[in-house]
Motif scaffolding. Sequence first.
Motif, short mmCIF file in Angstrom:
data_model
loop_
_atom_site.label_atom_id
_atom_site.label_comp_id
_atom_site.label_asym_id
_atom_site.label_seq_id
_atom_site.Cartn_x
_atom_site.Cartn_y
_atom_site.Cartn_z
N LYS A 180 0.75 -1.11 0.02
CA LYS A 180 0.01 -0.04 0.17
C LYS A 180 1.00 1.20 0.00
CE LYS A 180 -4.40 -1.86 2.25
NZ LYS A 180 -5.21 -1.66 3.32
N THR A 181 2.17 1.17 -0.36
CA THR A 181 3.01 2.36 -0.41
C THR A 181 2.26 3.15 -1.55
OG1 THR A 181 5.03 1.03 0.10
CG2 THR A 181 5.29 2.93 -0.80
N HIS A 182 2.49 4.50 -1.20
CA HIS A 182 1.61 5.58 -1.97
C HIS A 182 2.48 6.99 -1.72
CE1 HIS A 182 -0.62 5.70 1.90
NE2 HIS A 182 -0.61 7.14 1.58
N VAL A 183 2.10 7.89 -2.61
CA VAL A 183 2.49 9.25 -2.39
C VAL A 183 1.40 10.08 -2.31
CG1 VAL A 183 3.69 11.40 -3.41
CG2 VAL A 183 4.66 9.05 -3.85
N GLN A 184 1.06 10.72 -1.07
CA GLN A 184 -0.05 11.65 -0.79
C GLN A 184 0.26 13.05 -0.81
OE1 GLN A 184 -3.51 11.07 2.40
NE2 GLN A 184 -2.30 9.53 2.08
N ILE A 185 -0.67 14.06 -1.41
CA ILE A 185 -0.28 15.35 -1.48
C ILE A 185 -1.68 16.09 -0.98
CG2 ILE A 185 -0.02 17.48 -2.91
CD1 ILE A 185 1.30 15.56 -4.89
N CYS A 186 -1.27 16.87 0.04
CA CYS A 186 -2.26 17.88 0.60
C CYS A 186 -1.99 19.16 0.17
CB CYS A 186 -2.04 17.64 2.19
SG CYS A 186 -2.99 18.98 3.20
N ILE A 187 -3.17 19.77 -0.31
CA ILE A 187 -3.02 21.17 -1.11
C ILE A 187 -3.91 22.12 -0.04
CG2 ILE A 187 -3.85 22.53 -2.93
CD1 ILE A 187 -3.72 20.24 -4.77
N ARG A 188 -2.95 23.05 0.25
CA ARG A 188 -3.25 24.04 1.21
C ARG A 188 -3.92 25.41 0.60
NH1 ARG A 188 0.01 26.26 4.79
NH2 ARG A 188 -1.37 26.28 6.32
N ASN A 189 -3.08 25.68 -0.55
CA ASN A 189 -3.56 26.81 -1.47
C ASN A 189 -4.18 26.52 -2.62
OD1 ASN A 189 -3.67 29.02 -2.91
ND2 ASN A 189 -1.31 29.26 -3.13
N PRO A 190 -5.66 26.64 -2.80
CA PRO A 190 -6.34 26.12 -3.91
C PRO A 190 -5.87 26.73 -5.24
CG PRO A 190 -7.70 27.94 -2.72
CD PRO A 190 -6.51 27.34 -1.89
N ASN A 191 -5.38 27.72 -5.20
CA ASN A 191 -4.75 28.29 -6.42
C ASN A 191 -3.88 27.55 -7.31
OD1 ASN A 191 -6.23 30.67 -6.39
ND2 ASN A 191 -5.09 31.56 -4.82
N CYS A 192 -3.25 26.33 -6.35
CA CYS A 192 -2.33 25.42 -7.15
C CYS A 192 -2.97 24.42 -8.07
CB CYS A 192 -1.67 24.60 -5.87
SG CYS A 192 -0.40 25.48 -4.95
N ILE A 193 -4.13 24.37 -7.89
CA ILE A 193 -4.95 23.56 -8.65
C ILE A 193 -5.42 24.37 -10.14
CG2 ILE A 193 -7.13 22.40 -9.02
CD1 ILE A 193 -7.23 21.91 -5.96
N LYS A 194 -5.09 23.65 -11.15
CA LYS A 194 -5.23 24.35 -12.48
C LYS A 194 -6.45 23.70 -13.13
CE LYS A 194 -1.39 25.78 -11.35
NZ LYS A 194 -1.25 27.00 -10.53
N GLY A 195 -7.03 22.61 -12.78
CA GLY A 195 -8.41 22.23 -13.26
C GLY A 195 -8.39 20.97 -12.78
#
Length: 206
Positions: A180-195
């Motif tokens: 179950k090894t994985h990379v997880q990302i937590c986005i704090r700044n919503p402007n990082c999301i492009k779409g």
Amino acid sequence: MATSELLYSSDPGLIIGFHGCDQDIRDRIVMHQTMLKSSRNKWDWLGDGMYFWQNNYERAFYFAKSPPPNVKIKTPAVLGAVFSLGNCLDLSDQRFIDLVKLSYDSLKQSATSEGTKLPVNKNSVGDESSADKVVRALDCAVIKNVHKITAQTKQPAFDTVRGIFIEGSTLYDGAGFNDKTHVQICIRNPNCIKGFFIPRKQVSWS
């Protein structure tokens, strides 16, 4: 050159991530009728923010099919997103690993002086024998304290947090790999999301 002056602390390109959720929520987000909400649980592994599995559709769909008790999903679905990391607290980067350790030491010192106890990482009810300790109140507190220290020292806020998690059972006897090894990302700044997008299947072509 001091490490704080380096420009290579995060991936400069765009990243694809997947988020497991209810189909109705996915569709409304893609249609710009609502926005993905930040998770703010006291046990979130990387603190407050919007969570994505990096390039891992299968894990996102598994989460949607088998959500924790506090998450209600009627029709399991996966939301895709394209985003940048911006100023990333990347837990595969030594300078940020050291910063997280500093954050823990700071919390421990405060707890000792105040006569209080730090939160702990623990297993969920009914899964006490697991080695993964998926209810990570201590880790969440440590990451949140990093952001507090960053603000107090007037450093740029972190837009995202990325962690590599070695989770699950070993793939075979003596293995250094887990299922179950994985990379997880937590986005704090919503402007990082492009779409956002609905993931599509591969089609045959010639």
